[in-house]
Design an enzyme around this catalytic site. Sequence first.
Site, PDB file in Angstrom:
ATOM      1  N   LYS A 107       0.835  -1.215   0.000  1.00  0.00           N
ATOM      2  CA  LYS A 107       0.000   0.000   0.000  1.00  0.00           C
ATOM      3  C   LYS A 107       0.866   1.261   0.000  1.00  0.00           C
ATOM      4  CE  LYS A 107      -1.966  -1.073   3.917  1.00  0.00           C
ATOM      5  NZ  LYS A 107      -1.245  -2.338   4.190  1.00  0.00           N
ATOM      6  N   ARG A 132      -9.293   1.587   9.350  1.00  0.00           N
ATOM      7  CA  ARG A 132      -8.911   0.201   9.602  1.00  0.00           C
ATOM      8  C   ARG A 132      -9.931  -0.529  10.461  1.00  0.00           C
ATOM      9  NH1 ARG A 132      -2.969   0.478   8.845  1.00  0.00           N
ATOM     10  NH2 ARG A 132      -2.024  -1.442   9.586  1.00  0.00           N
ATOM     11  N   ARG A 142      11.771  -6.147   4.293  1.00  0.00           N
ATOM     12  CA  ARG A 142      11.636  -4.676   4.233  1.00  0.00           C
ATOM     13  C   ARG A 142      12.691  -3.987   5.108  1.00  0.00           C
ATOM     14  NH1 ARG A 142       5.895  -2.296   5.177  1.00  0.00           N
ATOM     15  NH2 ARG A 142       5.926  -3.713   6.956  1.00  0.00           N
ATOM     16  N   ARG A 192      11.704  -2.713  10.844  1.00  0.00           N
ATOM     17  CA  ARG A 192      10.624  -2.370  11.763  1.00  0.00           C
ATOM     18  C   ARG A 192      10.436  -3.483  12.801  1.00  0.00           C
ATOM     19  NH1 ARG A 192       5.661  -0.367   8.003  1.00  0.00           N
ATOM     20  NH2 ARG A 192       4.532  -1.512   9.599  1.00  0.00           N
ATOM     21  N   ARG A 223      -0.382  -9.402  13.157  1.00  0.00           N
ATOM     22  CA  ARG A 223      -0.937  -8.300  12.349  1.00  0.00           C
ATOM     23  C   ARG A 223      -1.865  -8.845  11.264  1.00  0.00           C
ATOM     24  NH1 ARG A 223       4.300  -5.785  10.338  1.00  0.00           N
ATOM     25  NH2 ARG A 223       2.996  -4.299   9.200  1.00  0.00           N
TER      26      ARG A 223
HETATM   27  P1  AP5 Z   1       4.919  -1.615   1.721  1.00  0.00           P
HETATM   28  O1  AP5 Z   1       4.600  -0.715   0.574  1.00  0.00           O
HETATM   29  O2  AP5 Z   1       5.716  -1.062   2.853  1.00  0.00           O
HETATM   30  O3  AP5 Z   1       3.592  -2.342   2.241  1.00  0.00           O
HETATM   31  P2  AP5 Z   1       2.383  -1.811   3.126  1.00  0.00           P
HETATM   32  O4  AP5 Z   1       1.143  -2.433   2.609  1.00  0.00           O
HETATM   33  O5  AP5 Z   1       2.429  -0.303   3.199  1.00  0.00           O
HETATM   34  O6  AP5 Z   1       2.772  -2.489   4.481  1.00  0.00           O
HETATM   35  P3  AP5 Z   1       2.720  -2.023   6.009  1.00  0.00           P
HETATM   36  O7  AP5 Z   1       3.305  -3.171   6.770  1.00  0.00           O
HETATM   37  O8  AP5 Z   1       3.350  -0.674   6.213  1.00  0.00           O
HETATM   38  O9  AP5 Z   1       1.206  -1.943   6.276  1.00  0.00           O
HETATM   39  P4  AP5 Z   1       0.533  -2.054   7.610  1.00  0.00           P
HETATM   40  O10 AP5 Z   1      -0.838  -1.712   7.188  1.00  0.00           O
HETATM   41  O11 AP5 Z   1       0.677  -3.271   8.395  1.00  0.00           O
HETATM   42  O12 AP5 Z   1       1.373  -1.047   8.527  1.00  0.00           O
HETATM   43  P5  AP5 Z   1       1.182   0.481   8.911  1.00  0.00           P
HETATM   44  O13 AP5 Z   1       2.482   1.122   8.808  1.00  0.00           O
HETATM   45  O14 AP5 Z   1       0.015   1.050   8.188  1.00  0.00           O
HETATM   46  O15 AP5 Z   1       5.686  -2.895   1.108  1.00  0.00           O
HETATM   47  C1  AP5 Z   1       6.188  -3.918   1.974  1.00  0.00           C
HETATM   48  C2  AP5 Z   1       7.571  -4.385   1.456  1.00  0.00           C
HETATM   49  O16 AP5 Z   1       7.389  -5.051   0.205  1.00  0.00           O
HETATM   50  C3  AP5 Z   1       8.576  -3.236   1.185  1.00  0.00           C
HETATM   51  O17 AP5 Z   1       9.855  -3.689   1.493  1.00  0.00           O
HETATM   52  C4  AP5 Z   1       8.425  -2.977  -0.329  1.00  0.00           C
HETATM   53  O18 AP5 Z   1       9.629  -2.481  -0.896  1.00  0.00           O
HETATM   54  C5  AP5 Z   1       8.072  -4.362  -0.843  1.00  0.00           C
HETATM   55  N1  AP5 Z   1       7.140  -4.363  -1.971  1.00  0.00           N
HETATM   56  C6  AP5 Z   1       6.097  -3.509  -2.179  1.00  0.00           C
HETATM   57  N2  AP5 Z   1       5.442  -3.852  -3.304  1.00  0.00           N
HETATM   58  C7  AP5 Z   1       6.068  -4.971  -3.789  1.00  0.00           C
HETATM   59  C8  AP5 Z   1       5.855  -5.814  -4.932  1.00  0.00           C
HETATM   60  N3  AP5 Z   1       4.851  -5.590  -5.794  1.00  0.00           N
HETATM   61  N4  AP5 Z   1       6.694  -6.861  -5.119  1.00  0.00           N
HETATM   62  C9  AP5 Z   1       7.712  -7.101  -4.245  1.00  0.00           C
HETATM   63  N5  AP5 Z   1       7.969  -6.336  -3.151  1.00  0.00           N
HETATM   64  C10 AP5 Z   1       7.149  -5.285  -2.935  1.00  0.00           C
HETATM   65  O19 AP5 Z   1       0.723   0.346  10.435  1.00  0.00           O
HETATM   66  C11 AP5 Z   1       1.631  -0.048  11.458  1.00  0.00           C
HETATM   67  C12 AP5 Z   1       0.921  -0.046  12.794  1.00  0.00           C
HETATM   68  O20 AP5 Z   1       0.431   1.285  13.090  1.00  0.00           O
HETATM   69  C13 AP5 Z   1      -0.300  -0.948  12.921  1.00  0.00           C
HETATM   70  O21 AP5 Z   1       0.042  -2.283  13.222  1.00  0.00           O
HETATM   71  C14 AP5 Z   1      -1.059  -0.264  14.067  1.00  0.00           C
HETATM   72  O22 AP5 Z   1      -0.467  -0.563  15.302  1.00  0.00           O
HETATM   73  C15 AP5 Z   1      -0.824   1.206  13.766  1.00  0.00           C
HETATM   74  N6  AP5 Z   1      -1.860   1.765  12.889  1.00  0.00           N
HETATM   75  C16 AP5 Z   1      -1.680   2.229  11.613  1.00  0.00           C
HETATM   76  N7  AP5 Z   1      -2.835   2.666  11.106  1.00  0.00           N
HETATM   77  C17 AP5 Z   1      -3.779   2.475  12.070  1.00  0.00           C
HETATM   78  C18 AP5 Z   1      -5.187   2.716  12.120  1.00  0.00           C
HETATM   79  N8  AP5 Z   1      -5.851   3.265  11.080  1.00  0.00           N
HETATM   80  N9  AP5 Z   1      -5.835   2.404  13.264  1.00  0.00           N
HETATM   81  C19 AP5 Z   1      -5.183   1.890  14.321  1.00  0.00           C
HETATM   82  N10 AP5 Z   1      -3.856   1.603  14.328  1.00  0.00           N
HETATM   83  C20 AP5 Z   1      -3.151   1.903  13.202  1.00  0.00           C
END
Ligand code: AP5
Length: 215
Positions: A13, A88, A127, A159, A170
Amino acid sequence: MKLVLLGPPGAGKGTQADLLAAGLGVPKISTGDLFRKHVTTGTPLGLLAKSHLDAGTLVPDEVTVGMVTARLADADTRPGFILDGFPRTITQAHLLDEMLTASGRSLDAVLEFQVDSAEVTQRMSGRRTCHACAAVWHLDHRPPPRGRCGTCGGELYQRPDDEPATIAHRLQVYRTQTAPLAGHYRARGILTEIDAAGTVEGVSQRTLAALMPAL
Ligand code: AP5
Ligand code: ZN
């Protein structure tokens, strides 16, 4: 263009949000990035959020919504915005609807990135994130040049929530609390499913093709 990106952790994402934000000229608002910034700078919000981030659980809705409201007020959202990682929960989705309705706006599209658990686990395990600018790299798929951030030269870190046990938790949290949002947006006719397996470029092309009618 006002977009929400849905999908499991590690689906790509953030990667696609960066490409879309640059291409469409709209700000990306990532709740994960905002929380990590608060944790790094040691704000009260960061102290509260840290235990949730480390455990892979969701930060309480009222805290998250308050942070997003402030960020939306700060950013120039006249051309639109891309919400990455928000909403979320169903409560967050309802509060977002209320927030937008109050300003006479509505979402144009919600993109659900679909990838299987094995692939997202592999993506999260490899990552690496930049301490300085939060750019995201992958040891195999987007190797950082000379082991440092290719954008700013900053130091990279893994991370804490990308440890195997936390990844599994997660994914479980996603299935129970966030995946039902797809039904909420499908019922409103604004959900588009995107096959997010394959290369970053391939996913980007499918995403743009899906958005074409709304552009
Ligand atoms: P990446 O683009 O980083 O993936 P992502 O979907 O953004 O993954 P996240 O782990 O950041 O999502 P998440 O929703 O768990 O975490 P968030 O930070 O929002 O890609 C992943 C890897 O793959 C990278 O290395 C990239 O280079 C690679 N890649 C990408 N595309 C690829 C492809 N096509 N092929 C191969 N490789 C590829 O949230 C973290 C924490 O914050 C949560 O657990 C929670 O505690 C809190 N939080 C965040 N939002 C909320 C909310 N709305 N409500 C409550 N708590 C929240
Ligand atoms: Zn950097």
